[in-house]
Write a protein that holds these residues in place. Sequence first.
Motif, PDB file in Angstrom:
ATOM      1  N   ILE A   1      30.150 -58.124  57.196  1.00 21.68           N
ATOM      2  CA  ILE A   1      29.901 -59.555  57.471  1.00 21.68           C
ATOM      3  C   ILE A   1      30.729 -60.426  56.527  1.00 21.68           C
ATOM      4  O   ILE A   1      31.359 -61.404  56.957  1.00 21.68           O
ATOM      5  CB  ILE A   1      28.392 -59.886  57.351  1.00 21.68           C
ATOM      6  CG1 ILE A   1      27.615 -59.155  58.446  1.00 21.68           C
ATOM      7  CG2 ILE A   1      28.153 -61.393  57.496  1.00 21.68           C
ATOM      8  CD1 ILE A   1      26.116 -59.223  58.297  1.00 21.68           C
ATOM      9  N   ILE A   2      30.772 -60.057  55.253  1.00 16.47           N
ATOM     10  CA  ILE A   2      31.560 -60.837  54.276  1.00 16.47           C
ATOM     11  C   ILE A   2      33.020 -60.900  54.725  1.00 16.47           C
ATOM     12  O   ILE A   2      33.626 -61.972  54.798  1.00 16.47           O
ATOM     13  CB  ILE A   2      31.483 -60.190  52.868  1.00 16.47           C
ATOM     14  CG1 ILE A   2      30.079 -60.351  52.284  1.00 16.47           C
ATOM     15  CG2 ILE A   2      32.519 -60.799  51.925  1.00 16.47           C
ATOM     16  CD1 ILE A   2      29.845 -59.537  51.025  1.00 16.47           C
ATOM     17  N   LEU A   3      33.575 -59.744  55.059  1.00  9.82           N
ATOM     18  CA  LEU A   3      35.010 -59.710  55.346  1.00  9.82           C
ATOM     19  C   LEU A   3      35.354 -60.297  56.713  1.00  9.82           C
ATOM     20  O   LEU A   3      36.383 -60.977  56.856  1.00  9.82           O
ATOM     21  CB  LEU A   3      35.520 -58.275  55.220  1.00  9.82           C
ATOM     22  CG  LEU A   3      35.445 -57.753  53.774  1.00  9.82           C
ATOM     23  CD1 LEU A   3      35.662 -56.268  53.708  1.00  9.82           C
ATOM     24  CD2 LEU A   3      36.462 -58.455  52.891  1.00  9.82           C
TER      25      LEU A   3
ATOM     26  N   ILE B   1      37.377 -50.108  52.899  1.00  9.62           N
ATOM     27  CA  ILE B   1      35.985 -49.757  52.569  1.00  9.62           C
ATOM     28  C   ILE B   1      35.478 -48.627  53.468  1.00  9.62           C
ATOM     29  O   ILE B   1      34.940 -47.625  52.996  1.00  9.62           O
ATOM     30  CB  ILE B   1      35.081 -51.005  52.673  1.00  9.62           C
ATOM     31  CG1 ILE B   1      35.388 -51.948  51.503  1.00  9.62           C
ATOM     32  CG2 ILE B   1      33.593 -50.631  52.661  1.00  9.62           C
ATOM     33  CD1 ILE B   1      34.684 -53.272  51.557  1.00  9.62           C
TER      34      ILE B   1
ATOM     35  N   PHE C   1      17.155 -54.867  56.054  1.00  8.12           N
ATOM     36  CA  PHE C   1      16.979 -53.451  55.744  1.00  8.12           C
ATOM     37  C   PHE C   1      15.792 -53.171  54.826  1.00  8.12           C
ATOM     38  O   PHE C   1      15.165 -52.137  54.928  1.00  8.12           O
ATOM     39  CB  PHE C   1      18.262 -52.886  55.115  1.00  8.12           C
ATOM     40  CG  PHE C   1      19.352 -52.669  56.122  1.00  8.12           C
ATOM     41  CD1 PHE C   1      19.233 -51.696  57.107  1.00  8.12           C
ATOM     42  CD2 PHE C   1      20.491 -53.444  56.118  1.00  8.12           C
ATOM     43  CE1 PHE C   1      20.226 -51.499  58.050  1.00  8.12           C
ATOM     44  CE2 PHE C   1      21.493 -53.259  57.050  1.00  8.12           C
ATOM     45  CZ  PHE C   1      21.354 -52.284  58.031  1.00  8.12           C
TER      46      PHE C   1
ATOM     47  N   PHE D   1      23.131 -51.000  54.672  1.00  6.18           N
ATOM     48  CA  PHE D   1      23.116 -52.319  54.031  1.00  6.18           C
ATOM     49  C   PHE D   1      24.489 -52.631  53.452  1.00  6.18           C
ATOM     50  O   PHE D   1      25.056 -53.706  53.678  1.00  6.18           O
ATOM     51  CB  PHE D   1      22.056 -52.367  52.919  1.00  6.18           C
ATOM     52  CG  PHE D   1      22.287 -53.464  51.934  1.00  6.18           C
ATOM     53  CD1 PHE D   1      22.161 -54.789  52.314  1.00  6.18           C
ATOM     54  CD2 PHE D   1      22.686 -53.189  50.634  1.00  6.18           C
ATOM     55  CE1 PHE D   1      22.403 -55.814  51.409  1.00  6.18           C
ATOM     56  CE2 PHE D   1      22.926 -54.205  49.729  1.00  6.18           C
ATOM     57  CZ  PHE D   1      22.788 -55.520  50.118  1.00  6.18           C
ATOM     58  N   PHE D   2      25.034 -51.665  52.706  1.00  7.61           N
ATOM     59  CA  PHE D   2      26.332 -51.904  52.065  1.00  7.61           C
ATOM     60  C   PHE D   2      27.430 -52.159  53.102  1.00  7.61           C
ATOM     61  O   PHE D   2      28.195 -53.123  53.000  1.00  7.61           O
ATOM     62  CB  PHE D   2      26.706 -50.714  51.174  1.00  7.61           C
ATOM     63  CG  PHE D   2      28.112 -50.810  50.664  1.00  7.61           C
ATOM     64  CD1 PHE D   2      28.465 -51.811  49.773  1.00  7.61           C
ATOM     65  CD2 PHE D   2      29.094 -49.946  51.116  1.00  7.61           C
ATOM     66  CE1 PHE D   2      29.766 -51.934  49.316  1.00  7.61           C
ATOM     67  CE2 PHE D   2      30.400 -50.059  50.670  1.00  7.61           C
ATOM     68  CZ  PHE D   2      30.729 -51.053  49.768  1.00  7.61           C
TER      69      PHE D   2
ATOM     70  N   SER E   1      27.128 -53.066  56.315  1.00  6.88           N
ATOM     71  CA  SER E   1      26.910 -54.288  57.092  1.00  6.88           C
ATOM     72  C   SER E   1      27.254 -55.528  56.272  1.00  6.88           C
ATOM     73  O   SER E   1      27.943 -56.434  56.745  1.00  6.88           O
ATOM     74  CB  SER E   1      25.472 -54.420  57.561  1.00  6.88           C
ATOM     75  OG  SER E   1      24.947 -53.210  57.878  1.00  6.88           O
ATOM     76  N   ALA E   2      26.760 -55.552  55.000  1.00  7.32           N
ATOM     77  CA  ALA E   2      27.018 -56.731  54.169  1.00  7.32           C
ATOM     78  C   ALA E   2      28.517 -56.906  53.951  1.00  7.32           C
ATOM     79  O   ALA E   2      29.056 -58.015  54.086  1.00  7.32           O
ATOM     80  CB  ALA E   2      26.301 -56.595  52.834  1.00  7.32           C
ATOM     81  N   SER E   3      29.213 -55.803  53.646  1.00 11.10           N
ATOM     82  CA  SER E   3      30.673 -55.878  53.434  1.00 11.10           C
ATOM     83  C   SER E   3      31.367 -56.340  54.701  1.00 11.10           C
ATOM     84  O   SER E   3      32.283 -57.178  54.651  1.00 11.10           O
ATOM     85  CB  SER E   3      31.228 -54.509  53.033  1.00 11.10           C
ATOM     86  OG  SER E   3      30.545 -54.030  51.936  1.00 11.10           O
TER      87      SER E   3
ATOM     88  N   THR F   1      21.284 -59.295  55.357  1.00 10.84           N
ATOM     89  CA  THR F   1      21.293 -57.846  55.584  1.00 10.84           C
ATOM     90  C   THR F   1      20.267 -57.155  54.693  1.00 10.84           C
ATOM     91  O   THR F   1      19.611 -56.206  55.118  1.00 10.84           O
ATOM     92  CB  THR F   1      22.694 -57.236  55.344  1.00 10.84           C
ATOM     93  OG1 THR F   1      23.239 -57.839  54.183  1.00 10.84           O
ATOM     94  CG2 THR F   1      23.621 -57.438  56.498  1.00 10.84           C
TER      95      THR F   1
END
Lengths: 149, 515
Positions: free
Chosen positions: B468-470, B492, A29, B461-462, B464-466, A25
């Motif tokens: 995908i992680i979860l 979140i 970005f 970014f925050f 999407s990353a969270s 990600t």
Amino acid sequence: MNSHVYLLVKFILIAAIPIIATLLTHFYFFRNIKRLTGIFAGYLVILAVFIGAYLLASQKFNIDFSGLQEIAVIFTSIIYTITTTIQDSGKKGRLSSKLIKFYSLIAVISISTAIFLPKEIITLTVISVLSSLIGTAVQFMMLNIANET
Amino acid sequence: MDFKKLVKKAKSIKVSSEFINTLALAGITAIIISTFFIAIPMAEKVFPGIRYDLQTKSSYWKKTFVLDAGTYQSDADETAAIIAKRLDAYKVEDYEIQIHQSRTEINPEEPLLLEDSPDSDNIAQLGDSQADETSDESSKPEKENIESEREDEIEESQIESEESKETESETREPTQNNPAPGEAPESNYEMRYKIEVTVQSTKDPYYVQMLIMSKNEIKIMTVKDGVSFDDPENPYQKLLEDNYDETGFNNNSFRNIAIKKLINQQGDPYYFTIFKPKSGPTAESFRQFMSQTIGQEIGVSIDGFVKPYPNYMGEEDQIIMGLTDDPEEAAFYRLLLNSETLPADVAVDDIIDKKPLAMEIDYLKVTISFIVGTLASAVLIYLFTENKSAKLISALSYLLSTGFVISVGIAYLKITGQEVDLLFLVIGGLISAYVSAAFSVMNISLISLKGSSKKAGRLLFFLSASAIILITARYLGKGYIHHFAYTASLIIVSSYLASNLATLYLNNLKKYFQK
């Protein structure tokens, strides 16, 4: 398979998910290879610190985390993702003041809440916050080295 | 009055934006205050007569079940996978499955699985304790007897399956024996696969054990010729599979086994098991079987224990059998009967009691310490904010968003009466506080996103990353992670939305009081 090896493999697998997610990600970005290297190095350090601290607590001090360590890995990843996001808003090569503010805030919340929690949870919270802090510091160092070279 | 005139009159009424703002502020304030009061500890004492108490999970138990899965690795792997699926479906909080090989002595006079008789005692003990706990239910003693009969039957069938495996060995190669030098002759030992299932849960240990060791082999059977169940000294003869012939209808013959709540002959609600065959030739042959056996007693065997079924209906294309009046038991059987069949019989070698993680948390003390921590953080946010005019709003917005997300969560749990683990509530609270703190520090509000692609990028970014992680943790993880990942994702996203709404609400409130 030896149970410790099994745990380590499992940890690495669980930790691999957030690494890949964050890197992909971030690349999508920001497309900043230098920073991506820093994030990756930070993650490896987090993993090493987390596993070391976990093994120390469980083997040396006989603390049974009963599966909660996996939640702690994900918890650490979320904190690291937040710090990576905050770092992006700071000036290049400098430890962001926002990051220091964020760590002060989570330290205050975590310490005050953890007082009445079982020792297993306190240990995991400390391991999570500390490992992500060390990982973030390494991320900065790597970024500085990359900028200088 | 004419409808058109009414509409025209309604359209002519001018509602000022100030009025709408005031109304919205009043409504939101009412929602915030009411959710806060529902969520506070001891709310049921503040509002007598209304059940606003938090349903917390009862204490945890932890056991390791050591299973003998035979000599074939494929069987052991498949058994472990099926057990994992069953435990996931039963929402067991945490479990760990490990497979290893063990060198086991073969006693030629006594089949191996009969050596495991202490395990049967363990099973009986667990069943006994279960029955003792609910001794007020008249059906339980009968269940106890049935279970012990059932265990005997399982043991017998295990001997048979061992014999059948010997004949099978031409096509499947068992693990090679590797005796240590100087030990007993090679032929006296064999390598057997052991599955260790360690479970930590608040779920009923009896049902968990049944999910781990039940083969879930269903057969429709007919009474053998010459067998009579009239002997008063052997009342359980009709429950033994030996007294029946197989018909060829088994798990694969039924599309699914439905457990439905119907009304029994006494007019009370009762759960029934409905065996409905797959459509096509199976359904046709099943209908023929039912019409051929009309007036006879047939039986449904589940793991060697037969439940007699008098076939009075004949033309029916399904079997409907009474099961239980207990919703928990019905839910358990719905899961078990529709799960996959274990590839081989498993015997329980050992059940080891372990010390569970102490999850007991003093709700009141933790709430107070969390509130103190959040207030201290709000003070820090006030000090950290450089813009003087925004200091108070930032601190209050952080307080309000964290408090509101947690209050809504707790109020939802209280109103729906869902059981919750206090520990995960605390972890959820911490995540909410961390996320709100991060957004306060970064100042990525929805308003600030306008014209700032960098901020929008960081937010995306925050999130999407969270996500995908979860999401990956939910679908690849198991146990605690599997259950917690979904809640964490909700926390979140709602924390971000709440921090935006809180800022908007506080700014409007400020404007309202400055007038």
